[in-house]
Design a protein around this motif. Structure first.
Motif, short mmCIF file in Angstrom:
data_model
loop_
_atom_site.label_atom_id
_atom_site.label_comp_id
_atom_site.label_asym_id
_atom_site.label_seq_id
_atom_site.Cartn_x
_atom_site.Cartn_y
_atom_site.Cartn_z
N THR A 25 0.84 -1.19 0.00
CA THR A 25 0.00 0.00 0.00
C THR A 25 0.87 1.25 0.00
OG1 THR A 25 -1.74 -1.17 1.21
CG2 THR A 25 -1.82 1.24 1.24
N LEU A 26 1.92 1.24 0.82
CA LEU A 26 2.85 2.37 0.84
C LEU A 26 3.55 2.52 -0.52
CD1 LEU A 26 4.46 1.92 4.38
CD2 LEU A 26 2.82 3.68 3.67
N SER A 27 3.88 1.38 -1.14
CA SER A 27 4.52 1.43 -2.46
C SER A 27 3.59 2.05 -3.50
CB SER A 27 4.93 0.03 -2.91
OG SER A 27 5.86 -0.54 -2.03
N LEU A 28 2.30 1.71 -3.43
CA LEU A 28 1.33 2.32 -4.35
C LEU A 28 1.26 3.83 -4.15
CD1 LEU A 28 -1.72 -0.15 -4.41
CD2 LEU A 28 -0.36 0.59 -6.37
N ALA A 29 1.20 4.24 -2.88
CA ALA A 29 1.13 5.68 -2.58
C ALA A 29 2.38 6.40 -3.09
CB ALA A 29 0.96 5.88 -1.08
N LEU A 30 3.56 5.80 -2.87
CA LEU A 30 4.81 6.41 -3.34
C LEU A 30 4.86 6.45 -4.87
CD1 LEU A 30 7.38 4.83 -0.86
CD2 LEU A 30 6.59 7.21 -0.92
N THR A 31 4.30 5.43 -5.52
CA THR A 31 4.26 5.42 -6.99
C THR A 31 3.40 6.55 -7.53
OG1 THR A 31 4.58 3.02 -7.02
CG2 THR A 31 3.69 4.02 -9.01
N VAL A 32 2.26 6.77 -6.88
CA VAL A 32 1.38 7.87 -7.29
C VAL A 32 2.08 9.21 -7.07
CG1 VAL A 32 -0.79 9.07 -6.79
CG2 VAL A 32 -0.74 6.58 -6.92
N LEU A 33 2.79 9.36 -5.96
CA LEU A 33 3.54 10.59 -5.69
C LEU A 33 4.64 10.79 -6.74
CD1 LEU A 33 3.94 10.58 -1.80
CD2 LEU A 33 2.56 12.15 -3.19
N LEU A 34 5.34 9.69 -7.08
CA LEU A 34 6.40 9.78 -8.10
C LEU A 34 5.82 10.22 -9.44
CD1 LEU A 34 9.37 9.27 -8.85
CD2 LEU A 34 8.74 6.92 -9.39
N ALA A 35 4.68 9.64 -9.81
CA ALA A 35 4.03 10.03 -11.07
C ALA A 35 3.55 11.46 -11.02
CB ALA A 35 2.86 9.09 -11.36
N THR A 36 3.20 11.96 -9.84
CA THR A 36 2.73 13.33 -9.70
C THR A 36 3.86 14.33 -9.92
OG1 THR A 36 0.99 12.66 -8.15
CG2 THR A 36 1.64 14.98 -8.13
N PHE A 37 5.03 14.05 -9.32
CA PHE A 37 6.13 15.02 -9.38
C PHE A 37 7.14 14.72 -10.48
CE2 PHE A 37 4.62 15.23 -4.95
CZ PHE A 37 4.33 16.59 -4.88
N THR A 225 2.69 4.46 -15.06
CA THR A 225 2.47 4.97 -16.42
C THR A 225 1.08 5.57 -16.58
OG1 THR A 225 1.81 2.73 -17.11
CG2 THR A 225 4.11 3.36 -17.47
N ALA A 226 0.08 4.95 -15.94
CA ALA A 226 -1.29 5.46 -16.03
C ALA A 226 -1.42 6.83 -15.36
CB ALA A 226 -2.27 4.47 -15.40
N PHE A 227 -0.87 6.94 -14.15
CA PHE A 227 -0.98 8.21 -13.44
C PHE A 227 -0.09 9.29 -14.06
CE2 PHE A 227 -3.42 5.98 -10.35
CZ PHE A 227 -4.15 6.97 -9.68
N SER A 228 1.04 8.89 -14.65
CA SER A 228 1.88 9.88 -15.34
C SER A 228 1.11 10.56 -16.45
CB SER A 228 3.13 9.19 -15.91
OG SER A 228 3.99 8.76 -14.89
N ALA A 229 0.46 9.75 -17.29
CA ALA A 229 -0.33 10.32 -18.39
C ALA A 229 -1.46 11.19 -17.87
CB ALA A 229 -0.88 9.20 -19.26
N SER A 230 -2.10 10.77 -16.78
CA SER A 230 -3.22 11.53 -16.25
C SER A 230 -2.76 12.82 -15.58
CB SER A 230 -4.00 10.68 -15.23
OG SER A 230 -4.56 9.56 -15.87
N GLN A 302 -5.84 5.40 -23.76
CA GLN A 302 -6.57 6.41 -22.99
C GLN A 302 -5.83 6.71 -21.69
OE1 GLN A 302 -10.74 5.31 -22.54
NE2 GLN A 302 -10.60 3.93 -24.30
N SER A 303 -6.23 7.83 -21.07
CA SER A 303 -5.70 8.19 -19.76
C SER A 303 -6.35 7.32 -18.69
CB SER A 303 -5.97 9.67 -19.49
OG SER A 303 -5.57 10.03 -18.19
N LEU A 304 -5.53 6.57 -17.94
CA LEU A 304 -6.08 5.56 -17.03
C LEU A 304 -5.95 5.91 -15.56
CD1 LEU A 304 -4.83 2.24 -18.69
CD2 LEU A 304 -7.07 3.32 -18.91
N GLY A 305 -5.41 7.07 -15.23
CA GLY A 305 -5.22 7.41 -13.82
C GLY A 305 -6.52 7.40 -13.03
N LEU A 306 -7.49 8.20 -13.45
CA LEU A 306 -8.79 8.23 -12.78
C LEU A 306 -9.53 6.91 -12.97
CD1 LEU A 306 -10.08 11.83 -13.53
CD2 LEU A 306 -9.40 10.92 -11.31
#
Length: 346
Positions: A25-37, A225-230, A302-306
């Motif tokens: 779960t922490l890894s998922l959260a960090l991955t989303v943060l990495l894709a954000t920044f 990759t999904a959140f990066s595109a989004s 397509q953009s898959l983040g959301l």
């Protein structure tokens, strides 16, 4: 000195640890943060997409090599249980998704609504369904067979059900080419793993950590990759806190209703307590391991983040809730066994 204060502190720490997220779960959260920044762009994004496709094929090849044919066939004779689990997964959940559509369209954006509908079409988990069934003193052999059948049939049923749901919602169903892509990237490697099981199966089973690493690695790669595109398309500006709370509420409602149906149907069908445990967990779990790669194949352009967010949140919610439910089932089994023991005469 007395050890009592230390034991009390240990009890408090043990209780607090229940609320600490696990490493994945922490890894998922960090991955989303990495894709954000640091979102993947241009050529890097294209390379990561190719790597993700290869990793997905490797993941299901390892699943095919690891899953014993004897174990997969062991519980298939329990057809009533398997039929009920498949009904929950591929009929009841899609029906719930359609019934909740007026609420989801009112609370969520179109991408999130589509994500909720896709969540309803995803097959059951394998590892966590079996693990929670074992903790709850349920029928582990039946859970293994049901969860495996759900994933194998999901290669064909998930695209079909998702196409029906998304086509009804927005007219953008899934074409036959996408289904062929799922079969080529998931089913073919799985069958190849089964065919080579005598050669590579023992090696893979001795290295269970390898499949676990590939499982988690594929999910993290697809999520990144999904959140990066989004993110590059303005993801967070389209996801205010009230909308996020709405997604959590919808996922909780789906999980609660799915659990209620599975448990009620098992009792109406007069299944044993052990079978009920397997039905409840196999019928209400949704697989991020299968769902994320399928989404990447079916909707890769397509953009898959959301789109993936509801499945990610549901996955974490089901783990936390199922851990508590499994322990409750275990206590019930222990209590029933204790009440059935003959009373000793004084």
């Amino acid at each position: 000195m007395s050890s009592r204060p230390r034991s009390e502190v240990d009890v408090v720490i043990a209780r607090l640890r229940r609320f600490v997220p696990d490493r994945f779960t922490l890894s998922l959260a960090l991955t989303v943060l990495l894709a954000t920044f640091l979102p993947a762009r241009g050529g890097v994004a294209r390379v990561l997409d190719l790597v993700a496709q290869a990793a997905i094929a490797l993941l299901f090849f390892l699943h095919g090599a690891r899953l014993s044919r004897q174990a997969a066939l062991a519980g298939l004779t329990h057809w009533r249980l398997h039929l009920l689990v498949l009904t929950c997964t591929f009929f009841v959940y899609p029906l719930l998704g359609m019934l909740l559509l007026p609420l989801t369209t009112r609370l969520l954006s179109p991408d999130l609504v589509r994500g909720v509908l896709f969540l309803c079409a995803v097959p059951s988990t394998v590892q966590s369904s079996i693990a929670f069934t074992a903790v709850g003193q349920g029928n582990v052999a039946a859970a293994l067979s049901s969860a495996s059948a759900s994933n194998l049939l999901g290669v064909l049923l998930t695209p079909a059900v998702a196409s029906a749901l998304l086509g009804a919602q927005a007219g953008d169903g899934i074409g036959p080419g996408a289904v062929v892509g799922v079969v080529a990237q998931i089913l073919v490697p799985f069958l190849l793993g089964q065919a080579l099981q005598d050669r590579v199966g023992p090696w893979v089973r001795k290295r269970t950590y390898l499949a676990g690493l590939v499982d988690k690695g594929v999910i993290l790669l697809v999520v990144y990759t999904a959140f990066s595109a989004s993110v590059l398309e303005g993801l967070w500006s389209r996801l205010p806190l009230p909308v996020l709370a709405g997604v959590v509420g919808i996922c909780a409602l789906l999980f609660g209703l799915g659990q209620l149906f599975a448990r009620s149907a098992a009792r109406l069908g007069r299944f044993s307590k052990e079978d009920e445990v397997a039905i409840v967990f196999c019928g209400s779990q949704k697989s991020l391991v299968a769902g994320a790669p399928m989404a990447n194949i079916l909707f890769g352009g397509q953009s898959l983040g959301l789109f993936l967010l509801p499945l990610m949140l549901y996955h974490q919610m089901q783990i936390l809730a199922s851990a508590w439910i499994a322990r409750r089932y275990a206590r019930q089994v222990v209590a029933e066994q204790g009440s059935q023991r003959p009373q000793s005469r004084s």
